[in-house]
Design a protein around this motif. Structure first.
Motif, PDB file in Angstrom:
ATOM      1  N   ALA A  98      17.496 -12.433  12.281  1.00  0.00           N
ATOM      2  CA  ALA A  98      16.356 -12.531  11.355  1.00  0.00           C
ATOM      3  C   ALA A  98      15.043 -12.003  11.913  1.00  0.00           C
ATOM      4  O   ALA A  98      14.204 -11.505  11.165  1.00  0.00           O
ATOM      5  N   TYR A  99      14.854 -12.086  13.224  1.00  0.00           N
ATOM      6  CA  TYR A  99      13.533 -11.698  13.742  1.00  0.00           C
ATOM      7  C   TYR A  99      13.245 -10.203  13.660  1.00  0.00           C
ATOM      8  O   TYR A  99      12.124  -9.782  13.944  1.00  0.00           O
ATOM      9  N   ASN A 100      14.227  -9.417  13.293  1.00  0.00           N
ATOM     10  CA  ASN A 100      13.970  -7.979  13.135  1.00  0.00           C
ATOM     11  C   ASN A 100      13.639  -7.584  11.698  1.00  0.00           C
ATOM     12  O   ASN A 100      13.456  -6.391  11.406  1.00  0.00           O
ATOM     13  N   ASP A 101      13.583  -8.564  10.814  1.00  0.00           N
ATOM     14  CA  ASP A 101      13.270  -8.273   9.403  1.00  0.00           C
ATOM     15  C   ASP A 101      11.767  -8.394   9.160  1.00  0.00           C
ATOM     16  O   ASP A 101      11.057  -9.106   9.866  1.00  0.00           O
ATOM     17  N   LEU A 102      11.318  -7.717   8.108  1.00  0.00           N
ATOM     18  CA  LEU A 102       9.881  -7.694   7.783  1.00  0.00           C
ATOM     19  C   LEU A 102       9.657  -8.057   6.326  1.00  0.00           C
ATOM     20  O   LEU A 102      10.545  -7.866   5.490  1.00  0.00           O
ATOM     21  N   ALA A 103       8.436  -8.486   6.023  1.00  0.00           N
ATOM     22  CA  ALA A 103       8.052  -8.650   4.616  1.00  0.00           C
ATOM     23  C   ALA A 103       8.015  -7.263   3.967  1.00  0.00           C
ATOM     24  O   ALA A 103       7.474  -6.332   4.556  1.00  0.00           O
ATOM     25  N   PRO A 104       8.618  -7.127   2.790  1.00  0.00           N
ATOM     26  CA  PRO A 104       8.676  -5.787   2.177  1.00  0.00           C
ATOM     27  C   PRO A 104       7.372  -5.427   1.469  1.00  0.00           C
ATOM     28  O   PRO A 104       7.204  -5.698   0.292  1.00  0.00           O
ATOM     29  N   TRP A 105       6.451  -4.817   2.185  1.00  0.00           N
ATOM     30  CA  TRP A 105       5.155  -4.441   1.613  1.00  0.00           C
ATOM     31  C   TRP A 105       5.291  -3.270   0.645  1.00  0.00           C
ATOM     32  O   TRP A 105       6.216  -2.470   0.756  1.00  0.00           O
ATOM     33  N   ARG A 106       4.305  -3.168  -0.270  1.00  0.00           N
ATOM     34  CA  ARG A 106       4.194  -1.956  -1.096  1.00  0.00           C
ATOM     35  C   ARG A 106       3.229  -1.022  -0.368  1.00  0.00           C
ATOM     36  O   ARG A 106       2.035  -0.980  -0.655  1.00  0.00           O
ATOM     37  N   TYR A 107       3.780  -0.297   0.577  1.00  0.00           N
ATOM     38  CA  TYR A 107       2.930   0.478   1.495  1.00  0.00           C
ATOM     39  C   TYR A 107       2.019   1.473   0.786  1.00  0.00           C
ATOM     40  O   TYR A 107       0.858   1.620   1.143  1.00  0.00           O
ATOM     41  N   THR A 108       2.549   2.154  -0.208  1.00  0.00           N
ATOM     42  CA  THR A 108       1.759   3.240  -0.807  1.00  0.00           C
ATOM     43  C   THR A 108       0.544   2.722  -1.580  1.00  0.00           C
ATOM     44  O   THR A 108      -0.316   3.503  -1.967  1.00  0.00           O
ATOM     45  N   GLU A 109       0.481   1.402  -1.801  1.00  0.00           N
ATOM     46  CA  GLU A 109      -0.703   0.861  -2.470  1.00  0.00           C
ATOM     47  C   GLU A 109      -1.829   0.563  -1.465  1.00  0.00           C
ATOM     48  O   GLU A 109      -2.956   0.256  -1.850  1.00  0.00           O
ATOM     49  N   LEU A 110      -1.507   0.629  -0.179  1.00  0.00           N
ATOM     50  CA  LEU A 110      -2.499   0.236   0.826  1.00  0.00           C
ATOM     51  C   LEU A 110      -3.748   1.133   0.840  1.00  0.00           C
ATOM     52  O   LEU A 110      -4.865   0.604   0.881  1.00  0.00           O
ATOM     53  N   PRO A 111      -3.612   2.453   0.812  1.00  0.00           N
ATOM     54  CA  PRO A 111      -4.851   3.260   0.860  1.00  0.00           C
ATOM     55  C   PRO A 111      -5.807   2.872  -0.268  1.00  0.00           C
ATOM     56  O   PRO A 111      -7.008   2.700  -0.037  1.00  0.00           O
ATOM     57  N   HIS A 112      -5.273   2.685  -1.455  1.00  0.00           N
ATOM     58  CA  HIS A 112      -6.113   2.311  -2.586  1.00  0.00           C
ATOM     59  C   HIS A 112      -6.753   0.949  -2.342  1.00  0.00           C
ATOM     60  O   HIS A 112      -7.969   0.766  -2.498  1.00  0.00           O
ATOM     61  N   ALA A 113      -5.909  -0.010  -1.913  1.00  0.00           N
ATOM     62  CA  ALA A 113      -6.426  -1.367  -1.685  1.00  0.00           C
ATOM     63  C   ALA A 113      -7.508  -1.374  -0.597  1.00  0.00           C
ATOM     64  O   ALA A 113      -8.449  -2.162  -0.655  1.00  0.00           O
ATOM     65  N   PHE A 114      -7.376  -0.498   0.369  1.00  0.00           N
ATOM     66  CA  PHE A 114      -8.339  -0.473   1.478  1.00  0.00           C
ATOM     67  C   PHE A 114      -9.474   0.525   1.252  1.00  0.00           C
ATOM     68  O   PHE A 114     -10.197   0.878   2.183  1.00  0.00           O
ATOM     69  N   GLY A 115      -9.613   0.978   0.027  1.00  0.00           N
ATOM     70  CA  GLY A 115     -10.816   1.762  -0.320  1.00  0.00           C
ATOM     71  C   GLY A 115     -10.758   3.233   0.016  1.00  0.00           C
ATOM     72  O   GLY A 115     -11.800   3.884   0.105  1.00  0.00           O
ATOM     73  N   CYS A 116      -9.557   3.773   0.219  1.00  0.00           N
ATOM     74  CA  CYS A 116      -9.445   5.213   0.495  1.00  0.00           C
ATOM     75  C   CYS A 116      -9.237   5.932  -0.837  1.00  0.00           C
ATOM     76  O   CYS A 116      -8.111   6.038  -1.325  1.00  0.00           O
ATOM     77  N   ASP A 117     -10.319   6.422  -1.398  1.00  0.00           N
ATOM     78  CA  ASP A 117     -10.235   7.057  -2.727  1.00  0.00           C
ATOM     79  C   ASP A 117      -9.829   8.516  -2.622  1.00  0.00           C
ATOM     80  O   ASP A 117     -10.145   9.192  -1.657  1.00  0.00           O
ATOM     81  N   GLY A 118      -9.102   8.963  -3.667  1.00  0.00           N
ATOM     82  CA  GLY A 118      -8.737  10.380  -3.753  1.00  0.00           C
ATOM     83  C   GLY A 118      -7.632  10.796  -2.801  1.00  0.00           C
ATOM     84  O   GLY A 118      -7.472  11.966  -2.501  1.00  0.00           O
ATOM     85  N   TRP A 119      -6.886   9.823  -2.302  1.00  0.00           N
ATOM     86  CA  TRP A 119      -5.786  10.156  -1.382  1.00  0.00           C
ATOM     87  C   TRP A 119      -4.526  10.484  -2.158  1.00  0.00           C
ATOM     88  O   TRP A 119      -4.287   9.971  -3.254  1.00  0.00           O
ATOM     89  N   PHE A 120      -3.671  11.336  -1.544  1.00  0.00           N
ATOM     90  CA  PHE A 120      -2.337  11.561  -2.070  1.00  0.00           C
ATOM     91  C   PHE A 120      -1.429  10.524  -1.420  1.00  0.00           C
ATOM     92  O   PHE A 120      -1.411  10.368  -0.200  1.00  0.00           O
ATOM     93  N   SER A 121      -0.692   9.811  -2.252  1.00  0.00           N
ATOM     94  CA  SER A 121       0.152   8.750  -1.726  1.00  0.00           C
ATOM     95  C   SER A 121       1.538   8.858  -2.368  1.00  0.00           C
ATOM     96  O   SER A 121       1.640   9.076  -3.573  1.00  0.00           O
ATOM     97  N   ALA A 122       2.587   8.743  -1.568  1.00  0.00           N
ATOM     98  CA  ALA A 122       3.947   8.861  -2.130  1.00  0.00           C
ATOM     99  C   ALA A 122       4.945   8.061  -1.317  1.00  0.00           C
ATOM    100  O   ALA A 122       4.761   7.862  -0.109  1.00  0.00           O
ATOM    101  N   ARG A 123       5.994   7.627  -2.010  1.00  0.00           N
ATOM    102  CA  ARG A 123       7.119   6.959  -1.338  1.00  0.00           C
ATOM    103  C   ARG A 123       8.321   7.863  -1.526  1.00  0.00           C
ATOM    104  O   ARG A 123       8.647   8.224  -2.665  1.00  0.00           O
ATOM    105  N   VAL A 124       8.977   8.284  -0.451  1.00  0.00           N
ATOM    106  CA  VAL A 124      10.087   9.232  -0.593  1.00  0.00           C
ATOM    107  C   VAL A 124      11.371   8.638  -0.040  1.00  0.00           C
ATOM    108  O   VAL A 124      11.380   8.047   1.032  1.00  0.00           O
TER     109      VAL A 124
END
Ligand SMILES: Cc1ncc(C[n+]2csc(CCOP(=O)(O)OP(=O)(O)O)c2C)c(N)n1
Ligand SMILES: [Mg+2]
Length: 546
Positions: free
Chosen positions: A472-498
């Motif tokens: 279990a200690y190798n597992d992580l909370a499944p974040w929505r990573y591509t929403e982070l730039p927006h949430a952290f105020g990085c406007d106008g970024w290209f963001s994608a999940r591939v």
């Protein structure tokens, strides 16, 4: 007369520092105010002190020096991991700490941010083992101590600790500046060492160079390159030394990492009669978990301040002086070499999953000349170790200290230090989770990095290493990573999940055309580890004896 803190800031500017990373605090206000009120200094407020220390580390990798400012106790202790990393990896960071005023200290008052015991030297003592010099600055000693600390930081290429009692930081200094003395080489030792190296190379049937990380830390790449050009010698680099010299040149044969290197590079380096190791460190990850088999009798070691050749050690010889001397006299020869390993062919297209064979060649091809690549500890940096970098691209990894979370803030620091270069951050998602909030700085400072977050569903390198990979200690909370730039105020970024090769190719294409920052989450299988990561961890495991 300038005040104590004004004097220190002037001296830091004189050695190339134009930014101070940190988090403010009441004891540090005189320092914070002085930085913000100086029109040629920039305050870069970070989200926490550990991130600020990592950012300063990234800045120092690019600029050669950096500054960090924290408040007493709570701030400085949070930064210690980052300072220790800078110590291990030879990065001069000036850690400025605001402390309670001298009268408060003399009264042993139970102030906030203390342990309540009236002891005011505890936190400096905690820092002592991870800095090469330290001082508490007063109007009387500010000039001499600042010069001493600058000398120490540059001589050892390691952090220093400068504490400022709040009441004295704003008082005028009581002496005028003294010139900074450069360390000098012992001329006789330098001459003898030069002759001994030339003789050893002249007698060798084959030879190569291992240019090391200290060459980069001391800013001696040109001097090192001049030796290679003049002698016609081939060179390989170890993991921590990657990109110290331009990898696109024909003299570069590839990465040497003991038995983890390709067989051709290993047999070539280990088969040479003479190996000129310049500023290298024999660490576990550098030596392929100590599988490097270099006969000490064949090694000529040019260290930071000494040289070892033919069984003799020459002390008081500066690396820069040694390289300059060699470049003038070393014999040019048509040394035997091997062709460098051809680049990996990228595989996969369309809806194919992003396998290891699809991933690393795509990243390598994405890089362009002059890029600054910050690669986090984990499987990704190991996969990139064998990538041949384009001209003047640099690769940074915290190979010895290996504190995960370092890379994201270090990329902020590198981008702040080199706003004209493209910064590419490649990090595992587990490491990113430690310090991800620092990407907000990119947005705030208008910097446009390219960020790749490798999402392999947990701590893959630990899965390879531990007894039960599914534990279990190798597992992580499944974040929505591509929403982070927006949430952290990085406007106008290209963001994608591939998740497929076609999506990845489209995102890489968009990334190279993007006008703003780029954030791409690359999803692979849980066990998609680069061959080097697998081999290295097999070797490291045997070191543990398990
Ligand atoms: C500060 C710190 N805590 C813990 C570790 C141990 N550690 C090393 S690598 C790693 C996991 C890295 O995972 P991730 O970033 O997802 O990369 P992956 O190996 O999955 O590609 C951990 C926990 C460390 N090196 N540093
Ligand atoms: Mg991972």
């Amino acid at each position: 007369m300038p005040t104590v803190i004004e004097y220190v800031i002037e001296r830091l500017k004189a050695i190339g520092i134009t930014d101070v990373f940190g988090v403010p605090g009441d004891y540090a206000f005189p320092l914070n105010d002085a930085v913000c009120n100086d029109p040629s200094m920039r305050w870069i407020g970070c989200t926490n002190e550990l991130n600020a220390a990592y950012a300063a580390d990234g800045y120092a990798r690019v600029r050669g020096v950096a500054a960090l400012c924290t408040t007493y106790g709570v701030g400085e202790l949070s930064a210690i991991n980052g300072i220790a990393g800078a110590y291990a990896e030879h990065l001069p960071i000036f850690h400025l700490v605001g402390m309670p005023g001298s009268s408060v200290q003399a009264a042993r008052a139970a102030m906030h941010h203390t342990l309540g015991t009236g002891e005011y030297d505890l936190f400096r003592r905690m820092s002592e083992p991870v800095v090469c010099a330290h001082a508490v600055l007063t109007p009387q000693n500010a000039v001499s101590e600042t010069e001493r600390l600058i000398q120490a930081a540059l001589f050892h290429r390691r952090p220093v600790y400068m504490a400022f009692p709040a009441d004295e930081a704003d008082e005028a200094v009581l002496a005028s500046a003294a010139p900074l003395a450069q360390p000098a080489s012992d001329a006789a030792a330098l001459g003898e060492a030069t002759a001994a190296i030339v003789a050893a190379l002249d007698h060798a049937g084959s030879a190569c160079v291992l240019p090391g990380v200290l060459v980069a830390r001391c800013g001696l790449q040109e001097a090192m390159q001049a030796v290679i050009d003049r002698a016609g010698l081939p060179f390989a680099t170890m993991f921590m030394d990657k990109s110290v010299l331009d990898e696109s040149q024909s003299a570069f044969v590839g990465m040497y990492d003991g038995r983890l290197a390709t067989e051709e590079v290993r047999t070539f380096v280990e088969g040479c009669d003479c190996v000129l190791a310049v500023g290298t460190l024999a660490t576990d990850f550098n030596t392929g978990a100590f599988t490097a088999r270099l006969d000490p009798a064949k090694i000529i070691a040019i260290g930071h301040h000494h040289v070892h050749v033919a069984g003799r050690t020459f002390a008081n010889v500066e690396m820069g002086d040694m390289l300059t001397a060699l470049a003038q006299v070393v014999t040019k020869r048509d040394w035997r070499s091997i062709p460098s390993t051809p680049p990996e062919i990228k595989s996969g297209r369309g809806n194919d999953a992003i396998t290891v064979g699809a991933l690393y060649p795509r990243w390598a091809q994405f890089l362009k000349p002059g890029d600054v690549l910050i690669a986090e500890t984990g499987t990704a940096s190991m996969g990139l170790g064998f990538a041949r970098l384009p001209k003047d691209a640099s690769f940074h990894n915290q190979t010895l200290w290996g504190s995960i979370g370092w890379a994201t803030p270090a990329a902020v620091g590198a981008a702040a230090a080199a706003p004209d270069r493209r910064v590419v951050l490649i990090t595992g998602e587990g490491s990113h989770q430690l310090t991800a909030q620092e990407i907000g700085q990119f947005g705030r400072l208008g910097l446009k990095p390219v960020i790749f977050v490798l999402n392999n569903n947990g701590y893959l390198i630990e899965r390879l290493l531990c007894k039960d990979p599914e534990i279990a200690y190798n597992d992580l909370a499944p974040w929505r990573y591509t929403e982070l730039p927006h949430a952290f105020g990085c406007d106008g970024w290209f963001s994608a999940r591939v998740t497929t090769c076609a999506e990845f190719d489209a995102a890489l294409d968009a990334a190279s055309r993007a006008v703003g920052g780029v954030y791409i989450e690359v999803v692979t299988d849980t066990y998609a580890a680069s061959p080097l990561a697998i081999k290295l961890h097999e070797s490291i495991k045997s070191l543990y004896g398990s």
